[in-house]
Every structure is written in structure tokens, then in C-alpha cells.
Design an enzyme around this catalytic site. Structure first.
Site, PDB file in Angstrom:
ATOM      1  N   GLU A 170       0.804  -1.219   0.000  1.00 45.98           N
ATOM      2  CA  GLU A 170       0.000   0.000   0.000  1.00 45.98           C
ATOM      3  C   GLU A 170       0.845   1.282   0.000  1.00 45.98           C
ATOM      4  OE1 GLU A 170      -2.760  -0.324   3.266  1.00 45.98           O
ATOM      5  OE2 GLU A 170      -3.767  -2.041   2.410  1.00 45.98           O
ATOM      6  N   GLU A 363      -5.090  -8.606   0.722  1.00 44.91           N
ATOM      7  CA  GLU A 363      -5.751  -8.270   1.997  1.00 44.91           C
ATOM      8  C   GLU A 363      -7.224  -8.033   1.746  1.00 44.91           C
ATOM      9  OE1 GLU A 363      -4.366  -4.946   4.352  1.00 44.91           O
ATOM     10  OE2 GLU A 363      -2.281  -5.593   4.109  1.00 44.91           O
TER      11      GLU A 363
END
Ligand code: IFM
Length: 456
Positions: A170, A363
Site C-alpha cells: 500500500e 488483503e
């Protein structure tokens, strides 16, 4: 693909796993030569984290990893995604490796392999060595070069047993939450620094991919967090707001990584804040070095409308006036709207628009206010349902031709949820942070049936 998708079976060999990150679970922040990361400094700065909590102990995974690996085995997962703490391995972010830190990950990898679980390593999940931040952090180009050196060195030590390597987790969060709104470490509030950080994170990714490729690695990827972004109404102004947020959140990372260019519209949106001097010749080709997989983290959808008053500090650099609208649909404990269709849209969009390498959901999961009941269990039906709906959405995307190869639930354990401290529980396993007792939640029991059946 030969599987009969109408029975909601997943393709043969589908990778079921769970995910964690070093600072969120390991604790042992002073053990064996580890030096502080930006998250140690940030969490020890009063007022930055809920109740001033820190990752000093977290889940004490550093000492309890054998128990945690046996929980993974109970869950029946074939894969485990975890991150390496750079300041444990190379405490100052450059120079020789710290043998004791490397040994910890070596033991963890061996323990996983002994249980038949494939280690899936992320090189960077936000715990930048503080020394490198003190020297300028990600806004400074040299940090990208240090990152590639660290990647190459640790790959030399673990690459004999670890095949799958993800460079970054991320980068949007690391850059914009860390350097623009400052709600994450290192807590800076400088939009221009955030944009430069994003570029250098991606440059570090590209340099690391090249370095690992040179060492023979052949399963390399990066993980981005993506959101569908919808306009609140069909007005031109709201549609422009959606374009802006989609641009900064999604395309600002997908375009360089997969197409080798920045989106022109976003460059224009941010041009009053930052120039392009930090982008040197050849950088975009490095950033777009071909990958073997793309990791997608998905949690929710954004709905936005045009606003008039900029809110500052903001992570929406150049679009600070855009407003985020709540639709009144059910939310998780994070306040994030539950939107499984958004996962389907995200996967099919990336597949259609970018023609990427195979995808993995690296995720997805949900925080809910869990309770240990008198029977000693955690009856988290809300989380089980959340996961089931999202698994179905992923299955639907596969049915439409998306080459999705695996799914990692966030998270194995309740853990340190960054600025929220320990107040948000995402685990399939409940952790009592006083005693460190672990309890497999009902969602975890259910997940273990899915992983074993490879079907819903
Ligand atoms: O806990 C985080 C993780 O570190 C990165 N992705 C989102 C999760 C939930 O907020």
C-alpha cells in the site's frame, strides 16, 4: 480453467492465506539489535495513536511465532503473507545485515515450511528505519536506492526458501497518510513531500524488482490498495470529484506500475502543490519493470461529491475540497462501508483496463467489536458473513475471466491497527493483549472449512 465454477469451487491450486505485518504483531522492538522505525517514534509521540498505545509488545509474535504458525496450520491455509521489519534486518537502513534479525525470519520461514505453508514475504509494510527518515525519508531519492540494497541482501539470505516476494504494501498509505495528512508515521503534513514519497516508493519497488530478478527470483509483485470511487450524483462537479479521488488513490499507482506513465489529469490536479523535478529520465521504465503478480488490497468503496472548502491537512493532495459521502449502508468498526460488489468491480476493472499479471487479493477483512463469551469462544458472525460475501464477489470475478490466484484474509491475529492502536480487531484469531492468549474465532473455524474444501 477446468473447475466447475457454478459449484462455487475455486480454481485448483488457489492460494488461501492470511496476512499480517511486522510492526502490527511482532513486538520485541528492542530485541536482538533492532533499532527504531518511524512507527516506534510516531507511536511514542503523545497524541498520535489511540490511548498512546504502541507496538512495543503487540502480539509478541517475535517470541510466539511457533504457536502462531500452528494456528495457521489449524486454519488450513496454504500460504502466509507477512512482512519483514527492515529495522530488524538492517537497523539503520543501510550497511551490513543484522544476523540476529535475519535469523528470526529464517526460523519463521523454516517453521512455515515444516507445516507445509508457503511463506509470502512483503519487504516493506511501513516500518522505515528511523535513521533513514532522519536523513529525509521517502521524499528523498536515496531511500529508494537503500530499499533496493536491503531487498537484494535479504533475498540472498532467504531466497533459497522463499519464492514469492512483494516489494511494498500500500504505497498510497505510506506516502499520503504518512507525509500529507500525517495520520500515519512519520506524521508529516507536506503534500509535495507526499507526492515525492510516492514516486520514490515506486522507484524503490522497481529497483528492488530488478535486483531480485538479477538474483533469479521469478515470483515478484507489489501490493496496492484500491477503491472504486463513485460520484454522489451525476453532476459534472461530482463526476470530477470522483475522477480526482480515483486518480490519486488508484491510477496514480496503477498507471506508473503497469503502464510506465503518470496519469496526465492527476499530474495537473497536483501541479500547484508539486513540480515534476523529482521524476528523472528512466524512472518510469524502472517503476514499470514487468511483474509476476499484482496484489490487491480491498476494503470498501468511496462515494464523493464536489466541495468548496479545502480541508487541511489532507491526504487528497490537490483535491482537498472533495467531500466523502456516507450512503447509510452497514459499516465495520472502522466505519468503512461493507461493499462486496466493490471487490468484484475492482478486480474486473484492473483486469480489463490494465491487462495486469495474475492477481491476488493480498488483503481483505473486517474489524468488528468482538467479545469472548462465557463459552470461551468468539461468535463473530458479522465477520464470517463479510468474508463469505467478499469470497463470492472474488469468485464471480474469476468466473468472468479474471486470473485471480489467491486470497489472503486480513488478518491472522487481532493486532496493532496503526493510529487506532488495539481498538480495532481484524483477526480470525482473538488476542487477549494482557495475557497474549489466542482464541480461534468462529470466522476462523469457518475459514478453515473453506480453505480445505477450496469452495464455498
Ligand atoms: O491493518 C491494515 C494493514 O496494515 C494495511 N491494510 C489495511 C489494514 C486494515 O486497516
Amino acid at each position: 480453467m477446468t473447475d466447475d465454477l457454478s459449484t462455487e469451487r475455486f480454481p485448483e491450486g488457489f492460494a488461501w492465506g492470511t496476512a499480517t505485518a511486522s510492526y502490527q504483531i511482532e513486538g520485541a522492538v528492542h530485541a536482538d539489535g533492532r533499532l527504531p522505525s518511524v512507527w516506534d517514534t510516531f507511536s511514542h509521540t503523545p497524541g498520535k495513536v489511540h490511548l498512546n498505545q504502541t507496538g512495543d509488545v503487540a502480539d509478541d509474535h517475535y517470541h510466539r511465532y511457533p504457536e502462531d504458525v500452528s494456528l495457521l496450520a489449524d486454519l488450513g491455509v496454504s500460504h502466509y503473507r507477512f512482512s519483514l521489519a527492515w529495522p530488524r534486518i538492517q537497523p539503520e537502513g543501510y550497511g551490513p545485515l543484522n544476523g540476529a534479525g535475519v535469523d528470526f525470519y529464517s526460523r519463521l520461514v523454516d517453521e512455515l515450511l515444516d507445516h507445509g505453508i508457503t511463506p509470502w514475504v512483503t519487504l516493506y509494510h511501513w516500518d522505515l528505519p528511523q535513521t533513514l527518515e532522519d536523513a529525509g525519508g521517502w521524499p528523498r531519492r536515496e531511500t529508494a536506492e537503500h530499499f533496493a540494497e536491503y531487498a537484494a541482501l535479504i533475498h540472498q539470505r532467504l531466497g533459497d526458501r522463499v519464492s514469492d516476494w512483494t516489494t511494498l504494501n500500500e504505497p498510497w498509505c505510506a506516502a499520503f497518510l504518512g507525509y500529507a495528512s500525517g495520520i500515519h508515521a512519520p506524521g508529516r503534513t507536506d503534500g509535495a513531500a507526499a507526492v515525492r514519497a510516492a514516486h520514490h516508493l515506486m522507484l524503490g519497488h522497481g529497483l528492488a524488482v530488478r535486483a531480485l530478478r538479477d538474483q533469479g527470483a521469478n515470483s515478484l509483485g507489489v501490493t496496492v490498495n484500491l477503491y472504486p470511487v463513485d460520484p454522489a450524483t451525476d453532476s459534472a462537479a461530482d463526476r470530477d470529484a470522483a475522477r480526482r479521488i480515483d486518480g490519486l488513490m488508484n491510477r496514480f499507482f496503477l498507471d506508473p506500475l503497469l503502464r510506465g506513465s503518470y496519469p496526465d489529469d492527476v499530474q495537473k490536479d497536483i501541479s500547484e502543490t508539486v513540480g515534476t523535478e523529482h521524476i528523472l529520465d528512466g524512472d518510469l521504465a524502472t517503476i514499470a519493470t514487468p511483474l509476476d503478480f499484482l496484489g490487491v488490497n480491498y476494503y470498501s468503496r468511496h462515494v464523493v461529491r464536489a466541495g468548496t472548502t479545502p480541508s487541511r491537512p489532507s491526504h487528497w493532495v490537490g483535491s482537498e475540497e472533495v467531500e466523502f459521502v456516507k450512503r447509510g449502508v452497514p459499516v465495520t468498526e472502522m466505519g468503512w462501508e461493507i461493499d462486496p460488489d466493490g471487490l468484484y468491480e475492482t478486480l474486473t476493472r484492473v483486469w480489463r483496463e490494465y491487462g495486469p499479471p495474475p492477481l491476488y487479493v493480498t488483503e481483505n477483512g473486517a474489524a468488528f467489536a468482538d467479545e469472548v463469551t462465557r463459552d470461551g469462544r468468539v461468535h463473530d458472525e458479522d465477520r464470517r458473513k463479510y468474508l463469505e460475501e467478499h469470497f463470492r464477489a472474488a469468485h464471480r470475478a474469476i468466473g468472468e475471466g479474471v486470473d485471480l490466484r489467491g486470497y489472503f484474509v486480513w488478518s491472522l491475529l487481532d493486532n496493532f491497527e496503526w493510529a487506532h492502536g488495539y481498538s480495532k480487531r481484524f483477526g480470525l484469531v482473538h488476542v487477549d493483549f494482557e495475557t497474549q492468549e489466542r482464541i480461534l474465532k468462529d470466522s476462523g473455524r469457518w475459514f478453515s472449512e473453506i480453505t480445505r474444501a477450496n469452495a464455498l
